[in-house]
Motif scaffolding. Structure first.
Motif, PDB file in Angstrom:
ATOM      1  N   VAL A  52      58.228  20.039  80.599  1.00  0.00           N
ATOM      2  CA  VAL A  52      59.124  20.589  79.595  1.00  0.00           C
ATOM      3  C   VAL A  52      59.577  19.437  78.703  1.00  0.00           C
ATOM      4  O   VAL A  52      60.126  18.445  79.194  1.00  0.00           O
ATOM      5  CB  VAL A  52      60.353  21.268  80.221  1.00  0.00           C
ATOM      6  N   ILE A  53      59.305  19.554  77.405  1.00  0.00           N
ATOM      7  CA  ILE A  53      59.767  18.574  76.429  1.00  0.00           C
ATOM      8  C   ILE A  53      60.999  19.145  75.737  1.00  0.00           C
ATOM      9  O   ILE A  53      60.957  20.254  75.202  1.00  0.00           O
ATOM     10  CB  ILE A  53      58.691  18.247  75.383  1.00  0.00           C
ATOM     11  N   VAL A  54      62.085  18.389  75.766  1.00  0.00           N
ATOM     12  CA  VAL A  54      63.337  18.819  75.142  1.00  0.00           C
ATOM     13  C   VAL A  54      63.693  17.820  74.042  1.00  0.00           C
ATOM     14  O   VAL A  54      63.886  16.626  74.319  1.00  0.00           O
ATOM     15  CB  VAL A  54      64.487  18.904  76.171  1.00  0.00           C
ATOM     16  N   ALA A  55      63.757  18.301  72.806  1.00  0.00           N
ATOM     17  CA  ALA A  55      64.076  17.429  71.669  1.00  0.00           C
ATOM     18  C   ALA A  55      65.586  17.354  71.489  1.00  0.00           C
ATOM     19  O   ALA A  55      66.255  18.371  71.334  1.00  0.00           O
ATOM     20  CB  ALA A  55      63.418  17.956  70.406  1.00  0.00           C
ATOM     21  N   ARG A  56      66.116  16.132  71.505  1.00  0.00           N
ATOM     22  CA  ARG A  56      67.543  15.923  71.288  1.00  0.00           C
ATOM     23  C   ARG A  56      67.834  15.824  69.782  1.00  0.00           C
ATOM     24  O   ARG A  56      66.923  15.786  68.965  1.00  0.00           O
ATOM     25  CB  ARG A  56      68.001  14.635  71.982  1.00  0.00           C
ATOM     26  N   ASP A  57      69.115  15.743  69.457  1.00  0.00           N
ATOM     27  CA  ASP A  57      69.522  15.599  68.058  1.00  0.00           C
ATOM     28  C   ASP A  57      69.678  14.141  67.649  1.00  0.00           C
ATOM     29  O   ASP A  57      70.179  13.848  66.554  1.00  0.00           O
ATOM     30  CB  ASP A  57      70.841  16.343  67.809  1.00  0.00           C
ATOM     31  N   THR A  58      69.254  13.220  68.514  1.00  0.00           N
ATOM     32  CA  THR A  58      69.340  11.803  68.184  1.00  0.00           C
ATOM     33  C   THR A  58      68.302  11.441  67.124  1.00  0.00           C
ATOM     34  O   THR A  58      67.306  12.131  66.940  1.00  0.00           O
ATOM     35  CB  THR A  58      69.109  10.941  69.434  1.00  0.00           C
TER      36      THR A  58
ATOM     37  N   GLU B 133      71.362  25.733  76.294  1.00  0.00           N
ATOM     38  CA  GLU B 133      71.422  24.834  75.136  1.00  0.00           C
ATOM     39  C   GLU B 133      70.033  24.338  74.730  1.00  0.00           C
ATOM     40  O   GLU B 133      69.853  23.802  73.643  1.00  0.00           O
ATOM     41  CB  GLU B 133      72.317  23.632  75.434  1.00  0.00           C
ATOM     42  N   TRP B 134      69.060  24.507  75.624  1.00  0.00           N
ATOM     43  CA  TRP B 134      67.703  24.079  75.301  1.00  0.00           C
ATOM     44  C   TRP B 134      66.968  25.080  74.415  1.00  0.00           C
ATOM     45  O   TRP B 134      65.882  24.770  73.912  1.00  0.00           O
ATOM     46  CB  TRP B 134      66.902  23.883  76.579  1.00  0.00           C
TER      47      TRP B 134
END
Length: 284
Positions: free
Chosen positions: A21-27, A77-78
């Motif tokens: 699972v790849i989760v993209a952050r807002d960084t 949230e994901w």
């Protein structure tokens, strides 16, 4: 889910069946630093734009996507920023294609007349269109490291001639597709970086593709060689960091300062505009 890795802007988890699972952050990252200030919605924008492009590149190269449904037990949230993908053996080369001269390529050209060992015509300026797109690979540095330009011969030495040829062929075709579609919608794709990996001996497109983080997007109606171009990507953040307004000395070795609210707001707006121009869809 087992956490296995965190990169500059993404977290990676492993599922019991071996998928990831790849989760993209807002960084957001710039100049090899991950900045402290997040850009709201950025991770979801990159994820949704990549999925849109994966569909349009499926006949060029297969991709790693298995599902966009949240796996059982995943945080809500994901939603919109997480993708279930196949595990790949990633190729240890950053695959970059350039159709225009700017950034690190421009710096190398001014010093040597070449980019990654490819000789270019004299007299090119910042933003000049190249005679044809070129493959300009780099090394793949760890977080905090700096990717270094590679010649094609160095890529051959690292992965072998046959695989190097496929990397170049796929990268240039992905760029050409993206550049053609972008121009139809008023966006110049100046350059782009893709990640390729192997699964059962086949090259597969992974990570993200043709996003404002992995590409330079310029408004076609404002393109003018000889200067820095207005953009729909994180160049806006780079420009602010190197401006007197930030107070940051890039050579100091110190981390960049937090982004002010107006820079955050403008950066988010640029990412949304890139998404909406390219896809024809309204964000949110």
């Amino acid at each position: 889910m087992k956490h296995v890795h965190s990169g500059k802007v993404r977290d990676l988890y492993e599922l019991p069946d071996g998928d990831l699972v790849i989760v993209a952050r807002d960084t957001i990252s710039a100049y090899d630093y991950v900045l402290d200030t997040p850009i709201p919605d950025k991770g979801a924008i990159l994820t949704q734009l990549s999925l849109w492009w994966f569909d349009r590149l499926a006949d060029v190269v297969p991709n790693h996507v298995v599902s966009t449904e949240l796996p059982e037990g995943a945080p809500v949230e994901w939603a919109g920023r997480a993708v279930v993908v196949r595990k790949l053996e990633m190729v240890p080369v950053e695959c970059v294609a350039r159709g225009y001269l700017t950034g690190g390529g421009l710096k190398d050209y001014r010093a040597t007349g070449e980019v990654c060992g490819i000789a270019l015509p004299a007299g090119l300026e910042d933003g000049s269109r190249l005679p044809e797109p070129i493959f300009t690979p780099t090394t793949k540095a760890d977080v905090g490291g700096h990717d270094l330009p590679m010649t094609y011969a160095e890529v051959e030495g690292k992965v072998g001639g046959a695989l190097a040829g496929r990397l170049r062929e796929i990268t240039l075709e992905v760029y050409r597709r993206g550049a053609e579609l972008g121009l139809e919608r008023g966006v110049i794709v100046a350059d782009t970086k893709i990640e390729l990996g192997l699964r059962d001996g086949e090259l597969v497109l992974g990570d993200e593709v043709l996003t404002p983080d992995s590409s330079r997007f310029w408004p076609a109606d404002r393109w003018a060689p000889g200067r820095s171009q207005p953009s729909f990507d994180k160049q806006y953040v780079r420009d602010w960091l190197t401006s007197p307004a930030s107070g940051w000395d890039q050579a100091s070795g110190e981390a960049p300062p937090p982004l002010p609210p107006e820079v955050v707001e403008q950066t988010r707006a640029k990412y949304i505009e890139a998404y909406e121009r390219l896809t024809g869809r309204q964000w949110g």
